[in-house]
Design a protein around this motif. Structure first.
Motif, short mmCIF file in Angstrom:
data_model
loop_
_atom_site.label_atom_id
_atom_site.label_comp_id
_atom_site.label_asym_id
_atom_site.label_seq_id
_atom_site.Cartn_x
_atom_site.Cartn_y
_atom_site.Cartn_z
N ALA A 1 0.83 -1.21 0.00
CA ALA A 1 0.00 0.00 0.00
C ALA A 1 0.86 1.26 0.00
CB ALA A 1 -0.93 0.00 1.20
N ALA A 2 1.92 1.24 0.82
CA ALA A 2 2.81 2.40 0.87
C ALA A 2 3.53 2.59 -0.46
CB ALA A 2 3.82 2.24 2.01
N LYS A 3 3.96 1.48 -1.04
CA LYS A 3 4.65 1.54 -2.33
C LYS A 3 3.72 2.09 -3.41
CE LYS A 3 7.62 -1.33 -5.26
NZ LYS A 3 8.22 -2.68 -5.44
N ASN A 4 2.46 1.67 -3.40
CA ASN A 4 1.51 2.18 -4.38
C ASN A 4 1.26 3.67 -4.20
OD1 ASN A 4 1.24 -0.29 -5.63
ND2 ASN A 4 -0.65 -0.84 -4.55
N SER A 5 1.18 4.12 -2.96
CA SER A 5 0.97 5.55 -2.70
C SER A 5 2.10 6.37 -3.29
CB SER A 5 0.87 5.81 -1.20
OG SER A 5 -0.39 5.44 -0.70
N MET A 6 3.33 5.90 -3.12
CA MET A 6 4.47 6.65 -3.63
C MET A 6 4.51 6.61 -5.16
SD MET A 6 5.30 7.87 -0.90
CE MET A 6 6.45 8.98 -1.70
N LYS A 7 4.09 5.50 -5.75
CA LYS A 7 4.02 5.44 -7.21
C LYS A 7 3.01 6.46 -7.74
CE LYS A 7 3.89 1.57 -9.48
NZ LYS A 7 3.52 0.19 -9.91
N ILE A 8 1.92 6.61 -7.02
CA ILE A 8 0.88 7.56 -7.43
C ILE A 8 1.38 9.00 -7.28
CG2 ILE A 8 -1.37 8.49 -6.74
CD1 ILE A 8 -2.14 5.49 -6.18
N VAL A 9 2.09 9.27 -6.21
CA VAL A 9 2.66 10.61 -6.02
C VAL A 9 3.65 10.92 -7.15
CG1 VAL A 9 4.18 12.00 -4.55
CG2 VAL A 9 2.33 10.68 -3.52
N GLU A 10 4.51 9.96 -7.48
CA GLU A 10 5.46 10.16 -8.56
C GLU A 10 4.74 10.38 -9.89
OE1 GLU A 10 8.73 10.50 -8.89
OE2 GLU A 10 9.00 10.53 -6.72
N ALA A 11 3.64 9.66 -10.09
CA ALA A 11 2.87 9.83 -11.32
C ALA A 11 2.30 11.24 -11.42
CB ALA A 11 1.74 8.80 -11.37
N LEU A 12 1.82 11.77 -10.32
CA LEU A 12 1.28 13.13 -10.32
C LEU A 12 2.37 14.15 -10.65
CD1 LEU A 12 -1.11 13.04 -7.24
CD2 LEU A 12 -1.76 13.14 -9.65
N ARG A 13 3.57 13.89 -10.18
CA ARG A 13 4.68 14.79 -10.53
C ARG A 13 4.99 14.71 -12.02
NH1 ARG A 13 9.90 14.34 -11.61
NH2 ARG A 13 9.88 12.09 -11.23
N GLU A 14 5.07 13.49 -12.53
CA GLU A 14 5.40 13.31 -13.95
C GLU A 14 4.31 13.87 -14.86
OE1 GLU A 14 6.00 9.12 -14.27
OE2 GLU A 14 7.76 9.13 -12.95
N LEU A 15 3.07 13.75 -14.43
CA LEU A 15 1.94 14.21 -15.24
C LEU A 15 1.59 15.67 -14.99
CD1 LEU A 15 -0.35 11.08 -14.72
CD2 LEU A 15 0.86 11.69 -16.84
N ASN A 16 2.25 16.26 -14.00
CA ASN A 16 1.95 17.65 -13.61
C ASN A 16 0.48 17.80 -13.22
OD1 ASN A 16 2.57 20.34 -13.04
ND2 ASN A 16 2.09 21.02 -15.11
N GLY A 17 0.01 16.85 -12.43
CA GLY A 17 -1.39 16.84 -12.01
C GLY A 17 -2.23 16.01 -12.97
N ALA A 18 -3.23 15.31 -12.43
CA ALA A 18 -4.06 14.45 -13.28
C ALA A 18 -5.31 14.02 -12.53
CB ALA A 18 -3.27 13.22 -13.72
N GLY A 19 -6.26 13.50 -13.29
CA GLY A 19 -7.46 12.92 -12.72
C GLY A 19 -7.25 11.46 -12.37
N VAL A 20 -8.26 10.86 -11.76
CA VAL A 20 -8.13 9.48 -11.28
C VAL A 20 -7.84 8.52 -12.43
CG1 VAL A 20 -9.31 7.60 -10.10
CG2 VAL A 20 -9.73 9.95 -9.38
N SER A 21 -8.59 8.59 -13.50
CA SER A 21 -8.41 7.65 -14.61
C SER A 21 -7.04 7.77 -15.25
CB SER A 21 -9.49 7.87 -15.66
OG SER A 21 -10.78 7.63 -15.13
N GLU A 22 -6.57 8.99 -15.41
CA GLU A 22 -5.26 9.20 -16.03
C GLU A 22 -4.15 8.64 -15.16
OE1 GLU A 22 -2.60 12.79 -18.08
OE2 GLU A 22 -4.42 13.26 -16.91
N VAL A 23 -4.26 8.83 -13.86
CA VAL A 23 -3.25 8.28 -12.94
C VAL A 23 -3.29 6.76 -12.98
CG1 VAL A 23 -2.50 8.10 -10.54
CG2 VAL A 23 -3.29 10.30 -11.43
N ALA A 24 -4.51 6.21 -12.94
CA ALA A 24 -4.67 4.75 -12.96
C ALA A 24 -4.01 4.14 -14.18
CB ALA A 24 -6.13 4.38 -12.88
#
Length: 252
Positions: A9-32
């Motif tokens: 769970a912690a690893k997934n949270s950090m992957k999601i945070v990194e994705a938001l940085r790479e995407l410069n913000g995003a919606g749920v579907s785009e992050v998924a």
């Protein structure tokens, strides 16, 4: 349970945070889609991180929040190296007119922990917290040149030797030959190895045992950093700054 097993769970949270940085913000579907996780799972993580004030939500888009800034500032300021080096980096930028940098190695990768721009500096992508492969920069090569070979081999095995530009050194033995040359002349160079059109001079900051703790550098346009300026003038200025930092670290 072994401590070497990551908490998913912690690893997934950090992957999601990194994705938001790479995407410069995003919606749920785009992050998924970006992290290849179920939308429901991503939604739960985003909601939790927002409730804990690590993310913000604007118009159904999630962004990294300023709370991470507090953590990053603490991570940097707790290092004596940073507090001592900062004024020297500022002076180096003003003296040379270029883009001055301070880098450390952490988890086998280079991390910029401070940058300063002189009056002639061009705009670069480097910023505090930015992580780059060590072998692609003069800073990283300066650090690796003053580490034991087995540690450098571990860095290469972990991170590889990715080619970033046509000039990036990607051969292991060629890189070790470069380290030998760095030790002989006392400074490292980057000749368009990470950014085309840019050159860099870096000097390691070492402890009493001669082990690199960090590196300091000046970056500038290749057309401005040439001849004696590239081989003598700027290296001498960067060496002086590195020496000042080392002395202050020793006696502070």
């Amino acid at each position: 349970m072994s401590s070497t097993i990551p908490v998913k769970a912690a690893k997934n949270s950090m992957k999601i945070v990194e994705a938001l940085r790479e995407l410069n913000g995003a919606g749920v579907s785009e992050v998924a889609q970006h992290v290849s996780m179920p939308t429901s799972t991503v939604y739960d993580h985003l909601q939790t991180l927002t409730q804990e004030e690590y993310l913000i939500k604007e118009n159904n888009q999630y962004y990294i929040g300023a709370r991470f800034l507090q953590l990053g500032d603490y991570a940097r300021s707790r290092r004596k190296l940073f507090t001592i080096a900062q004024p020297e980096i500022d002076k180096l930028a003003q003296k040379t007119g270029g883009h001055a940098n301070l880098m450390i190695e952490e988890h086998n990768i280079g991390v910029f922990i401070y940058t300063a721009q002189g009056p002639e500096a061009v705009r670069l992508d480097t910023h505090a917290g930015m992580r780059v492969p060590l072998h692609t920069t003069a800073l990283g090569k300066a650090i690796m040149a003053y580490l034991p070979r087995d540690e450098v081999e571990e860095i290469i095995d972990c991170r590889g030797l990715t080619k970033v530009t046509e000039n990036t050194i990607t051969g292991r033995e060629r890189l070790f030959e470069e380290f030998q040359a760095i030790r002989e002349r006392g400074f490292a160079t980057d000749d368009e190895e990470r950014v085309e059109g840019m050159r860099c001079i870096a000097v390691p900051i070492t402890n009493e045992a001669g082990r690199a703790m960090a590196a300091v550098s000046i970056s500038g346009l290749k057309r401005r950093m040439k001849g004696d300026k590239f081989t003598e003038e700027i290296p001498e200025q960067v060496l002086q700054s590195a020496n000042a930092i080392e002395v202050n670290l020793t006696y502070s």
